[in-house]
Design a protein around this motif. Structure first.
Motif, short mmCIF file in Angstrom:
data_model
loop_
_atom_site.label_atom_id
_atom_site.label_comp_id
_atom_site.label_asym_id
_atom_site.label_seq_id
_atom_site.Cartn_x
_atom_site.Cartn_y
_atom_site.Cartn_z
N GLU A 198 -15.40 16.22 7.16
CA GLU A 198 -14.26 16.45 6.27
C GLU A 198 -13.56 15.14 5.97
O GLU A 198 -13.18 14.42 6.89
CB GLU A 198 -13.28 17.42 6.93
N VAL A 199 -13.38 14.85 4.70
CA VAL A 199 -12.58 13.69 4.28
C VAL A 199 -11.46 14.24 3.41
O VAL A 199 -11.64 14.47 2.21
CB VAL A 199 -13.43 12.67 3.48
N PRO A 200 -10.29 14.51 4.02
CA PRO A 200 -9.22 15.16 3.25
C PRO A 200 -8.84 14.37 2.00
O PRO A 200 -8.97 13.14 1.97
CB PRO A 200 -8.05 15.19 4.25
N LEU A 201 -8.38 15.09 1.01
CA LEU A 201 -7.84 14.44 -0.19
C LEU A 201 -6.62 13.63 0.22
O LEU A 201 -6.01 13.87 1.27
CB LEU A 201 -7.43 15.51 -1.22
N LEU A 202 -6.24 12.68 -0.62
CA LEU A 202 -5.01 11.92 -0.38
C LEU A 202 -3.82 12.84 -0.69
O LEU A 202 -3.98 13.89 -1.31
CB LEU A 202 -4.99 10.69 -1.31
N PRO A 203 -2.61 12.44 -0.29
CA PRO A 203 -1.46 13.30 -0.57
C PRO A 203 -1.27 13.61 -2.07
O PRO A 203 -0.68 14.62 -2.43
CB PRO A 203 -0.28 12.50 -0.03
N ASN A 204 -1.82 12.76 -2.95
CA ASN A 204 -1.73 13.08 -4.39
C ASN A 204 -2.90 13.94 -4.86
O ASN A 204 -3.13 14.11 -6.05
CB ASN A 204 -1.66 11.79 -5.23
N TYR A 205 -3.65 14.48 -3.89
CA TYR A 205 -4.78 15.39 -4.14
C TYR A 205 -5.96 14.71 -4.85
O TYR A 205 -6.77 15.38 -5.48
CB TYR A 205 -4.34 16.63 -4.93
N GLN A 206 -6.03 13.39 -4.77
CA GLN A 206 -7.19 12.69 -5.30
C GLN A 206 -8.12 12.30 -4.15
O GLN A 206 -7.75 12.38 -2.98
CB GLN A 206 -6.76 11.45 -6.11
N LEU A 207 -9.32 11.83 -4.49
CA LEU A 207 -10.33 11.52 -3.48
C LEU A 207 -9.93 10.28 -2.67
O LEU A 207 -9.41 9.31 -3.22
CB LEU A 207 -11.68 11.27 -4.15
N ASN A 208 -10.23 10.33 -1.38
CA ASN A 208 -10.06 9.18 -0.51
C ASN A 208 -11.40 8.42 -0.50
O ASN A 208 -12.29 8.70 0.32
CB ASN A 208 -9.69 9.68 0.90
N LEU A 209 -11.53 7.48 -1.42
CA LEU A 209 -12.83 6.81 -1.61
C LEU A 209 -13.24 6.01 -0.37
O LEU A 209 -14.41 6.01 0.02
CB LEU A 209 -12.78 5.90 -2.84
N GLU A 210 -12.26 5.36 0.24
CA GLU A 210 -12.58 4.58 1.44
C GLU A 210 -13.03 5.51 2.57
O GLU A 210 -14.01 5.24 3.27
CB GLU A 210 -11.32 3.81 1.86
N GLY A 211 -12.32 6.61 2.71
CA GLY A 211 -12.67 7.60 3.74
C GLY A 211 -14.08 8.13 3.51
O GLY A 211 -14.85 8.33 4.45
N LEU A 212 -14.40 8.36 2.23
CA LEU A 212 -15.74 8.87 1.91
C LEU A 212 -16.80 7.84 2.27
O LEU A 212 -17.83 8.16 2.87
CB LEU A 212 -15.83 9.24 0.43
N GLU A 213 -16.52 6.59 1.91
CA GLU A 213 -17.48 5.52 2.20
C GLU A 213 -17.76 5.46 3.71
O GLU A 213 -18.90 5.32 4.15
CB GLU A 213 -16.92 4.19 1.69
N ASN A 214 -16.68 5.58 4.50
CA ASN A 214 -16.84 5.52 5.96
C ASN A 214 -17.55 6.74 6.53
O ASN A 214 -18.22 6.65 7.55
CB ASN A 214 -15.47 5.37 6.64
#
Ligand SMILES: Cc1ncc(COP(=O)(O)O)c(C=O)c1O
Length: 353
Positions: A123-139
């Protein structure tokens, strides 16, 4: 990005010899059909449904193809897009070995199908603005990550994901990116279907359950490269779309004008409902929506949920969901339903703290 579909498909699926159904072995016309153990006498209905339907739904796909400008070989139909989600996981993920990534808060069935198939979930939660956490996804992506599920517009938050963020993932991830566009017809953002030619790792899901108003018929669409569609066709149940569904959807596909006017009406009501809710004291925030629902933060979500239920109005309580604390998800109803809802909420007393 090196995309090699062959490396992604499970070995057992690659080796699988698919079931050959009677209607796939012979699909022409004939006077007498004695090949499928159907009931030759008919059905206990005015209209007969005693024959198995077209396993590849060619007529339906032909019409969808012209509306969506996607070739028929790039379309797979599922028993709801839920079936498409399950097929994707089963085609590409070895249980207990491969993993999928989801970005909560999001549609619950990605997780459920991962669990059913015993496929690890990251699980890579969305950012508080409900957009993708690209860094989190990369990791989070590792050598065993086969699928990333993105939902745009997202359920339950209602917003569209930024197209440029989706493209970053498409450009950098060697697995398959599934963009679930169940609510795309209500969105200001264009569909990623237009990107299919550019990205061999893109799969787009859409459904007849929302803007088309045919949830009960259970028909979902998968758009992808013909190579991916071929893999899914190998494992789908032979007659996964009923004859009645194919017939009715064919009729619906001729009624595009009705669908478009329902979309216009829903978007107008979404706007009006949002404005009316803003002035209600127990409403704290209305999240911007590109879908046919609003995520609404209220002062007393459980109390309001139960109050509305007692008045015969059912909304979805999402207040225990990550990043949706205090929120109810409210589907945009008819004008009258929305007015009744607003009136009920106006009467709900603001709790004293
Ligand atoms: C984002 C999303 N995807 C898929 C579905 C399932 O759609 P279907 O009815 O086609 O199975 C839903 C249903 O609510 C949804 O919200």
């Amino acid at each position: 990005m090196n995309f090699d579909l062959n490396k992604l498909v499970r070995e057992n699926i690659k080796k699988l010899k698919p079931y050959s159904s009677a209607r796939s072995e012979y699909s022409g016309s004939a006077d007498i059909f004695l090949d499928a153990n159907e009931n030759s006498l008919g059905s206990p209905l005015k209209k007969w449904y005693n024959r198995y339907p077209d396993p590849l739904q060619k007529e339906v796909k032909k019409k969808i193809s012209s509306i969506k400008t996607v070739a028929e070989e790039n379309i797979l139909l599922g028993n709801g897009s839920d079936e498409c989600i399950d097929l994707l996981i089963r085609a590409f993920c070895d249980p207990l070995q491969d993993n999928i990534i989801i970005c909560p808060p999001t549609y619950g069935m990605y997780e459920v199908y991962a669990h059913i198939n015993n496929v690890p979930l990251k699980e890579v939660p969305l950012l508080p603005n409900y957009q993708l956490n690209l860094e989190g996804l990369e990791n989070a992506i590792d050598g065993q990550t086969k699928l990333i599920f993105l939902c745009s517009p997202n359920n339950p938050t209602g917003n569209s994901l930024l197209h440029e963020d989706i493209e970053v993932i498409l450009n950098n991830f060697e697995g398959i990116v599934v963009v679930d566009e169940a609510y795309i017809n209500y969105s200001r953002q264009r569909s990623t279907i237009a990107d299919l030619k550019e990205y061999p790792n893109l799969v787009v899901l859409q459904t007849f359950s929302k803007a088309w108003g045919l949830a009960s018929l259970r028909l979902g669409m998968t758009f992808a490269s013909s190579a991916i569609i071929d893999v899914l066709n190998k494992i789908k149940p032979p007659y996964n779309i009923s004859g009645a569904t194919q017939e009715l959807v064919l009729q619906a596909l001729d009624n595009l004008a009705d669908v478009n006017s329902m979309i216009v009406e829903t978007v107008k009501e979404r706007q009006r409902l949002g404005e009316e809710l803003t002035s209600i004291p127990v409403v704290e925030k209305i999240h911007p929506s590109d879908a046919n629902f609003l995520l609404v933060k209220v002062v007393d979500p459980n109390g309001i949920y139960n109050y509305l239920k007692s008045k015969g109005v059912i909304v979805r309580n999402r207040s225990n969901v990550l990043l949706c604390e205090g929120c109810l998800r409210i589907t945009v109803g008819t004008e009258k339903e929305n007015r009744d809802l607003v009136q009920l909420l106006q009467q709900y007393p603001v709790p004293v703290s």
